[in-house]
Enzyme design. Structure first.
Site, PDB file in Angstrom:
ATOM      1  N   ASP A  12       1.010  -1.632  -0.264  1.00 23.96           N
ATOM      2  CA  ASP A  12       0.205   0.317   0.142  1.00 23.96           C
ATOM      3  C   ASP A  12       0.931   1.405   0.198  1.00 23.96           C
ATOM      4  OD1 ASP A  12      -2.452   2.320   0.071  1.00 23.96           O
ATOM      5  OD2 ASP A  12      -2.019   1.537   2.303  1.00 23.96           O
ATOM      6  N   SER A  13       0.746   2.140  -0.522  1.00 21.15           N
ATOM      7  CA  SER A  13       0.887   3.966   0.098  1.00 21.15           C
ATOM      8  C   SER A  13       1.817   3.571   0.810  1.00 21.15           C
ATOM      9  CB  SER A  13      -0.032   5.112  -0.496  1.00 21.15           C
ATOM     10  OG  SER A  13      -1.031   4.660  -0.037  1.00 21.15           O
ATOM     11  N   TYR A  44      -0.503   8.248  -1.844  1.00 21.41           N
ATOM     12  CA  TYR A  44      -0.209   8.192  -3.518  1.00 21.41           C
ATOM     13  C   TYR A  44      -1.785   8.603  -3.903  1.00 21.41           C
ATOM     14  CZ  TYR A  44       2.734   4.740  -3.572  1.00 21.41           C
ATOM     15  OH  TYR A  44       4.249   3.898  -3.894  1.00 21.41           O
ATOM     16  N   GLY A  45      -2.824   9.031  -3.390  1.00 16.34           N
ATOM     17  CA  GLY A  45      -3.629   9.811  -4.000  1.00 16.34           C
ATOM     18  C   GLY A  45      -4.595  10.868  -4.588  1.00 16.34           C
ATOM     19  N   CYS A  75      -4.030  -1.502  -1.879  1.00 15.49           N
ATOM     20  CA  CYS A  75      -4.204   0.351  -2.128  1.00 15.49           C
ATOM     21  C   CYS A  75      -4.952   0.204  -3.180  1.00 15.49           C
ATOM     22  CB  CYS A  75      -3.034   0.784  -1.928  1.00 15.49           C
ATOM     23  SG  CYS A  75      -2.960   2.383  -2.327  1.00 15.49           S
ATOM     24  N   ASN A  76      -6.270   1.132  -2.937  1.00 15.12           N
ATOM     25  CA  ASN A  76      -7.141   1.189  -4.079  1.00 15.12           C
ATOM     26  C   ASN A  76      -6.734   1.986  -5.395  1.00 15.12           C
ATOM     27  OD1 ASN A  76      -9.823   0.151  -3.140  1.00 15.12           O
ATOM     28  ND2 ASN A  76      -9.066   0.583  -1.895  1.00 15.12           N
ATOM     29  N   THR A  77      -5.752   2.556  -4.996  1.00 15.08           N
ATOM     30  CA  THR A  77      -5.218   4.176  -5.687  1.00 15.08           C
ATOM     31  C   THR A  77      -4.632   3.634  -7.106  1.00 15.08           C
ATOM     32  OG1 THR A  77      -5.516   5.342  -4.239  1.00 15.08           O
ATOM     33  CG2 THR A  77      -3.819   6.742  -6.131  1.00 15.08           C
ATOM     34  N   GLU A 153      -5.551   8.883   9.543  1.00 17.13           N
ATOM     35  CA  GLU A 153      -3.802   9.231  10.324  1.00 17.13           C
ATOM     36  C   GLU A 153      -4.063   9.627  11.912  1.00 17.13           C
ATOM     37  OE1 GLU A 153      -0.805   9.045   7.479  1.00 17.13           O
ATOM     38  OE2 GLU A 153      -1.970   7.648   7.061  1.00 17.13           O
ATOM     39  N   CYS A 185     -10.901   3.073  -0.564  1.00 17.81           N
ATOM     40  CA  CYS A 185      -9.737   3.770  -0.054  1.00 17.81           C
ATOM     41  C   CYS A 185      -9.212   2.562   1.076  1.00 17.81           C
ATOM     42  CB  CYS A 185     -10.174   4.942  -0.052  1.00 17.81           C
ATOM     43  SG  CYS A 185      -7.918   5.416   1.449  1.00 17.81           S
ATOM     44  N   THR A 186      -7.994   1.799   1.063  1.00 18.34           N
ATOM     45  CA  THR A 186      -7.869   0.932   2.724  1.00 18.34           C
ATOM     46  C   THR A 186      -8.142   1.645   3.664  1.00 18.34           C
ATOM     47  OG1 THR A 186      -5.285   1.059   1.650  1.00 18.34           O
ATOM     48  CG2 THR A 186      -7.241  -0.687   0.936  1.00 18.34           C
ATOM     49  N   HIS A 187      -8.345   2.805   3.398  1.00 20.55           N
ATOM     50  CA  HIS A 187      -8.415   3.917   5.252  1.00 20.55           C
ATOM     51  C   HIS A 187      -9.759   3.856   5.592  1.00 20.55           C
ATOM     52  CE1 HIS A 187      -4.166   5.425   4.362  1.00 20.55           C
ATOM     53  NE2 HIS A 187      -4.297   6.479   5.475  1.00 20.55           N
TER      54      HIS A 187
HETATM   55  N1  DGL Z   1      -4.227   3.458   0.891  1.00 23.52           N
HETATM   56  C1  DGL Z   1      -4.769   4.843   0.143  1.00 23.52           C
HETATM   57  C2  DGL Z   1      -5.964   3.971  -1.209  1.00 23.52           C
HETATM   58  O1  DGL Z   1      -6.792   2.508  -0.585  1.00 23.52           O
HETATM   59  C3  DGL Z   1      -4.725   6.216   0.078  1.00 23.52           C
HETATM   60  C4  DGL Z   1      -3.651   6.692   0.868  1.00 23.52           C
HETATM   61  C5  DGL Z   1      -2.922   7.459   0.077  1.00 23.52           C
HETATM   62  O2  DGL Z   1      -3.719   8.380  -1.059  1.00 23.52           O
HETATM   63  O3  DGL Z   1      -2.100   7.442  -0.796  1.00 23.52           O
HETATM   64  O4  DGL Z   1      -6.421   4.541  -2.031  1.00 23.52           O
END
Ligand code: DGL
Length: 265
Positions: A12-13, A44-45, A75-77, A153, A185-187
């Protein structure tokens, strides 16, 4: 078809992907897991597709050097932008959270589906395209929620400010009379309670972390999944104590075996 897997690489990012790792650890005993969080280059988003692909390839090359048999893009992004490039370069199963989340939304019976994610994920239209390829006649409403990642975060999962921010982002989705909301998004699984309160209990919340772990479990040869004993290691491109503290909250357990990694070499 089932595959013999003894080690899964997950990236993930940052630490959001630990929500995916948590579900993988719960559903799949006996398989080693190597987690990589590109915490030095998070988020990354907000980045361009070109940069997200380059970073994702660097993450995957590191994990490939650890002799993994399967790659999970937690990571979805990164999943929204880099899956074709990753599948081109790596000849092991590459599982992304977007495909799994989209499938879970359809399986939940969604016909009016909301998708929330980072700006880059929403801009890619990856969820729309994947959901429509599975079921063309659904209504999809996407909304970028860029402030959610910093709020998570900061540890403000169930906070008045998070509620206000979420109410504003979700205003149009509440009006859209959804039956399903995909957490793209994984958050976001950490915001599930707040989001559910705003959307109302009739809206099914699809967590792409859990859906991804189910997809992975179905691919693995069950004969391999006997042994409780396994090694889980964590590799971070920036390992501040804050990340580890937060990571343990995401994961719900102690993060042992944490290593620093330099991805830019
Ligand atoms: N974990 C990232 C996702 O699932 C989001 C965090 C980021 O922007 O890097 O898209």
């Amino acid at each position: 078809m089932h595959t013999q897997i003894s080690s899964i690489g997950v990236f993930d990012s940052g630490i959001g992907g630990l929500t995916v790792l948590k579900s993988l650890l719960e559903l799949i005993p006996g398989v080693d897991m190597v987690y990589l969080g590109d915490t030095a280059r998070l988020p990354y988003g907000t980045k361009s597709s070109r940069t997200i692909i380059r970073y994702s390839l660097q993450c995957a090359r590191f994990l490939a050097s650890m002799e993994i048999d399967m790659l999970v893009v937690a990571c979805n992004t990164a999943s929204a932008h880099a899956i074709p490039a990753l599948r081109d370069e790596f000849h092991i199963p590459v599982i992304g959270v977007v495909e799994a989340g989209a499938r879970a939304a359809i399986e939940a019976g969604g016909t009016r589906i909301g998708v929330i994610g980072t700006s880059s994920t929403v801009k890619s239209r990856a969820y729309e395209d994947t959901i429509r390829s599975l079921k063309p006649d659904v209504a999809i409403f996407a909304q970028a929620c860029p402030l959610f990642v910093p709020l998570v975060e900061e540890g403000w999962y169930d906070d008045e400010i998070t509620f206000l921010v979420a109410s504003r982002y979700l205003k149009d989705l509440v009006r859209a009379n959804l039956d399903t909301l995909v957490l793209g998004c994984t958050h976001y699984p950490l915001l599930k309670e707040v989001l559910s309160r705003i959307m109302g209990e009739k809206v099914a919340i699809v967590d792409s972390a859990l859906s991804t772990a189910r997809v992975v479990k179905n691919l693995i040869d069950p004969g391999k999944v006997q042994d409780e004993d396994r090694r889980v290691s964590f590799h971070l491109s920036d390992s501040s104590p804050r990340f580890i503290e937060l990571g343990e909250h995401f994961l719900g357990r102690e993060m042992k075996y944490v290593y620093d990694v330099d991805l830019c070499v």
